[in-house]
Design a protein around this motif. Structure first.
Motif, PDB file in Angstrom:
ATOM      1  N   THR A 178       2.693  10.352  -2.677  1.00 59.70           N
ATOM      2  CA  THR A 178       1.698  10.717  -3.373  1.00 59.70           C
ATOM      3  C   THR A 178       1.356   9.763  -4.441  1.00 59.70           C
ATOM      4  OG1 THR A 178       2.992  12.088  -4.836  1.00 59.70           O
ATOM      5  CG2 THR A 178       2.318  12.990  -2.825  1.00 59.70           C
ATOM      6  N   GLY A 179       0.159  10.020  -5.331  1.00 59.38           N
ATOM      7  CA  GLY A 179       0.009   9.324  -6.261  1.00 59.38           C
ATOM      8  C   GLY A 179       0.811   9.634  -7.519  1.00 59.38           C
ATOM      9  N   THR A 180       1.366  10.786  -7.703  1.00 56.55           N
ATOM     10  CA  THR A 180       2.282  11.275  -8.511  1.00 56.55           C
ATOM     11  C   THR A 180       3.611  10.608  -8.489  1.00 56.55           C
ATOM     12  OG1 THR A 180       1.325  13.526  -8.712  1.00 56.55           O
ATOM     13  CG2 THR A 180       3.570  13.233  -9.521  1.00 56.55           C
ATOM     14  N   ASP A 181       4.001  10.330  -7.213  1.00 55.72           N
ATOM     15  CA  ASP A 181       5.059   9.341  -6.903  1.00 55.72           C
ATOM     16  C   ASP A 181       4.988   8.071  -7.487  1.00 55.72           C
ATOM     17  OD1 ASP A 181       6.608  11.653  -5.542  1.00 55.72           O
ATOM     18  OD2 ASP A 181       5.428  11.019  -3.649  1.00 55.72           O
ATOM     19  N   MET A 182       3.814   7.561  -7.010  1.00 54.01           N
ATOM     20  CA  MET A 182       3.598   6.202  -7.538  1.00 54.01           C
ATOM     21  C   MET A 182       3.509   6.048  -9.021  1.00 54.01           C
ATOM     22  SD  MET A 182      -0.261   4.199  -6.965  1.00 54.01           S
ATOM     23  CE  MET A 182      -0.970   5.691  -8.009  1.00 54.01           C
ATOM     24  N   VAL A 183       2.957   7.035  -9.768  1.00 52.89           N
ATOM     25  CA  VAL A 183       2.808   6.793 -11.250  1.00 52.89           C
ATOM     26  C   VAL A 183       3.925   6.901 -11.756  1.00 52.89           C
ATOM     27  CG1 VAL A 183       2.156   9.164 -12.023  1.00 52.89           C
ATOM     28  CG2 VAL A 183       0.955   7.073 -13.092  1.00 52.89           C
ATOM     29  N   LEU A 184       4.740   7.788 -11.243  1.00 51.36           N
ATOM     30  CA  LEU A 184       6.125   8.176 -12.121  1.00 51.36           C
ATOM     31  C   LEU A 184       7.062   6.673 -11.955  1.00 51.36           C
ATOM     32  CD1 LEU A 184       6.748  11.689 -11.113  1.00 51.36           C
ATOM     33  CD2 LEU A 184       6.217  10.727 -13.298  1.00 51.36           C
ATOM     34  N   ALA A 185       6.768   6.139 -10.702  1.00 49.38           N
ATOM     35  CA  ALA A 185       7.742   4.936 -10.428  1.00 49.38           C
ATOM     36  C   ALA A 185       7.013   3.665 -11.296  1.00 49.38           C
ATOM     37  CB  ALA A 185       7.459   4.434  -9.089  1.00 49.38           C
TER      38      ALA A 185
ATOM     39  N   ALA B 104      -6.480  -1.565  -3.019  1.00 49.86           N
ATOM     40  CA  ALA B 104      -6.125  -0.602  -1.908  1.00 49.86           C
ATOM     41  C   ALA B 104      -6.317   0.980  -2.284  1.00 49.86           C
ATOM     42  CB  ALA B 104      -4.897  -0.766  -1.091  1.00 49.86           C
ATOM     43  N   LEU B 105      -6.177   1.049  -3.796  1.00 49.98           N
ATOM     44  CA  LEU B 105      -6.143   2.263  -4.384  1.00 49.98           C
ATOM     45  C   LEU B 105      -7.526   2.861  -4.666  1.00 49.98           C
ATOM     46  CD1 LEU B 105      -3.247   1.875  -7.281  1.00 49.98           C
ATOM     47  CD2 LEU B 105      -3.172   3.009  -4.954  1.00 49.98           C
ATOM     48  N   THR B 106      -7.607   4.201  -4.272  1.00 50.67           N
ATOM     49  CA  THR B 106      -8.656   4.829  -4.637  1.00 50.67           C
ATOM     50  C   THR B 106      -9.064   4.991  -6.216  1.00 50.67           C
ATOM     51  OG1 THR B 106      -7.867   6.990  -4.799  1.00 50.67           O
ATOM     52  CG2 THR B 106      -8.490   6.306  -2.545  1.00 50.67           C
ATOM     53  N   VAL B 107     -10.234   5.186  -6.610  1.00 53.47           N
ATOM     54  CA  VAL B 107     -10.424   5.401  -7.975  1.00 53.47           C
ATOM     55  C   VAL B 107      -9.490   6.665  -8.423  1.00 53.47           C
ATOM     56  CG1 VAL B 107     -12.155   6.279  -9.957  1.00 53.47           C
ATOM     57  CG2 VAL B 107     -12.762   4.344  -8.318  1.00 53.47           C
ATOM     58  N   GLY B 108      -9.561   7.599  -7.904  1.00 53.01           N
ATOM     59  CA  GLY B 108      -8.521   8.855  -8.081  1.00 53.01           C
ATOM     60  C   GLY B 108      -7.181   8.406  -8.502  1.00 53.01           C
ATOM     61  N   ASP B 109      -6.446   7.450  -7.464  1.00 53.58           N
ATOM     62  CA  ASP B 109      -5.097   7.081  -7.794  1.00 53.58           C
ATOM     63  C   ASP B 109      -5.195   5.938  -9.086  1.00 53.58           C
ATOM     64  OD1 ASP B 109      -3.994   8.315  -5.932  1.00 53.58           O
ATOM     65  OD2 ASP B 109      -4.067   7.002  -4.316  1.00 53.58           O
ATOM     66  N   ARG B 110      -6.155   5.297  -8.977  1.00 53.80           N
ATOM     67  CA  ARG B 110      -6.175   4.487 -10.293  1.00 53.80           C
ATOM     68  C   ARG B 110      -6.278   5.044 -11.527  1.00 53.80           C
ATOM     69  NH1 ARG B 110     -10.812   0.076  -8.415  1.00 53.80           N
ATOM     70  NH2 ARG B 110      -9.613  -0.633  -6.292  1.00 53.80           N
TER      71      ARG B 110
ATOM     72  N   LYS C  48       0.799  -1.186  -0.191  1.00 46.02           N
ATOM     73  CA  LYS C  48       0.063   0.092  -0.026  1.00 46.02           C
ATOM     74  C   LYS C  48       0.889   1.252   0.044  1.00 46.02           C
ATOM     75  CE  LYS C  48      -3.846  -2.216   2.527  1.00 46.02           C
ATOM     76  NZ  LYS C  48      -4.947  -1.955   3.828  1.00 46.02           N
ATOM     77  N   LEU C  49       0.313   2.310  -0.527  1.00 46.00           N
ATOM     78  CA  LEU C  49       1.142   3.457  -0.481  1.00 46.00           C
ATOM     79  C   LEU C  49       1.203   3.993   1.017  1.00 46.00           C
ATOM     80  CD1 LEU C  49      -0.698   5.649  -3.006  1.00 46.00           C
ATOM     81  CD2 LEU C  49       1.478   4.338  -3.368  1.00 46.00           C
ATOM     82  N   GLN C  50       2.523   4.496   1.127  1.00 47.73           N
ATOM     83  CA  GLN C  50       2.816   4.684   2.528  1.00 47.73           C
ATOM     84  C   GLN C  50       2.726   6.325   2.841  1.00 47.73           C
ATOM     85  OE1 GLN C  50       3.951   2.278   4.810  1.00 47.73           O
ATOM     86  NE2 GLN C  50       3.142   1.093   3.217  1.00 47.73           N
ATOM     87  N   PRO C  51       2.526   6.765   4.139  1.00 44.97           N
ATOM     88  CA  PRO C  51       2.225   8.050   4.384  1.00 44.97           C
ATOM     89  C   PRO C  51       3.412   8.975   3.677  1.00 44.97           C
ATOM     90  CG  PRO C  51       1.948   6.961   6.399  1.00 44.97           C
ATOM     91  CD  PRO C  51       2.603   5.919   5.503  1.00 44.97           C
ATOM     92  N   GLY C  52       3.001   9.948   3.109  1.00 51.85           N
ATOM     93  CA  GLY C  52       3.870  10.919   2.294  1.00 51.85           C
ATOM     94  C   GLY C  52       4.259  10.612   1.002  1.00 51.85           C
TER      95      GLY C  52
END
Length: 333
Positions: free
Chosen positions: A251-258, A282-288, A245-249
């Motif tokens: 962001t969705g931008t960090d995730m998608v760039l990786a 676990a991802l919201t639709v926004g992050d998806r 899961k995404l850890q505190p701090g």
């Protein structure tokens, strides 16, 4: 529209096409092995494909073969105001030609529902810190595009099956995600998966809702508008497992760039991706949607997520009608 495999959808007054049964009749147990993308493609084949071609078309999905083209009938066309306007100009020209021959020009309309979203004409001249910046920029946009916008406004009253979202309402992909996609269509007493083509490379953003949605050129969009099948062969369908899961701090931008960096190395060009696993759940639709929106950046054609409780919660959050939300849940299950 076919009649075989059409059945009542339990708990509703609608019918649906039992793609599972159609696939099982060819190869028992095969439906459970199909990826989500293939299941959606199979349903529209059962619903729309020439009955004489149906078995061979379904075998392409069942046997993972690519030696035969099969038809795809998208449920919607989504256009921005540049390529979408061009397509409607062509239809207007066709009306003129028919009128000159003594025909009825009003009979020329898109067959497939077409949504034109005006979002590609804005040039920001006044920065956001200026008082009234939004209104000033909108006034400039209207002045510079007066003739174009006049034509676009005419199309929404002149053509059937055309819905125009006027300027100042936001970006087409966000509007598609938040308002335009029903996820499950309800037309002529039949429920079936929403699918669409759009005249922009980031059209796959709405894949986050479980809707097959791909970017196409203006000519292909125009062809789909007129009810013609978009011919295709079975694409590479690649599963992408997300764990953790995404850890505190983070962001969705960090995730998608990786994810984009990883997928570029994996060379998924042209593929339909399906994201799954505990991380995807676990991802919201926004992050998806952030992941799906980057589809052209890692070279894929689509970036699919499945319909689940997150999807249902998002549809409620964005104000879909209760009846529509219930239909999505019933149909998906």
């Amino acid at each position: 529209m076919n009649s075989q495999y059409r059945q009542p959808l339990p708990g509703t007054s609608l019918d649906y096409f039992n793609a599972r049964q159609a696939v099982e009749d060819i190869q028992p147990g095969a439906y459970a092995t199909l990826p989500y993308t293939s299941r959606v493609l199979a349903e529209q084949l059962v619903r729309r494909c020439d009955p004489e071609l149906l078995t061979d078309a379904l075998k392409q999905l069942i046997e993972r073969r690519r030696d035969l083209d099969f038809p795809w009938y998208p449920a919607r066309v989504v256009c921005h105001d540049i390529l979408g306007q061009t397509a409607l100009v062509d239809l207007a020209g066709l009306r003129d030609a028919i009128a000159e021959k003594g025909g009825d020009p009003a009979k020329v309309n898109p067959v497939v529902p077409t949504q034109l979203i005006v979002d590609h004409s804005l040039a920001v001249e006044h920065p956001g810190f200026e008082e009234g910046a939004f209104e000033k920029n909108r006034a400039i946009e209207d002045r510079r595009n007066d003739d174009r916008f006049h034509f676009i406004n005419w199309t929404k009253t002149a053509f059937e099956n055309v819905d125009v979202i006027p300027p100042g309402n936001g970006i087409m992909h966000q509007i598609n995600l938040e308002k335009m996609s029903p996820v499950v269509q309800n037309r002529d007493g039949i429920a079936y998966p929403d699918t669409c083509v759009g005249t922009d490379s980031h059209t796959p953003m709405v894949d986050a809702l479980g809707v097959i949605s791909v970017g196409v050129g203006g000519l292909e969009a125009e062809s789909v508008m007129l009810g013609r099948a978009s011919m295709m062969r079975l694409p590479d369908i690649v599963g992408v497992e997300l764990t953790g899961k995404l850890q505190p701090g983070i962001t969705g931008t960090d995730m998608v760039l990786a994810i984009t960096e990883f997928l570029r190395k994996e060379r998924v060009v042209g593929a339909y991706l399906e994201f799954y696993g505990e991380g995807a759940d676990a991802l919201t639709v926004g992050d998806r949607a952030t992941i799906s929106n980057m589809t052209p950046e890692y070279g894929a054609t689509a970036a699919m997520f499945y319909i689940d409780s997150q999807t249902i919660d998002y549809l409620k959050l964005t104000g879909r009608e209760d009846e529509q939300v219930a239909l999505v849940e019933t149909y998906a299950k």
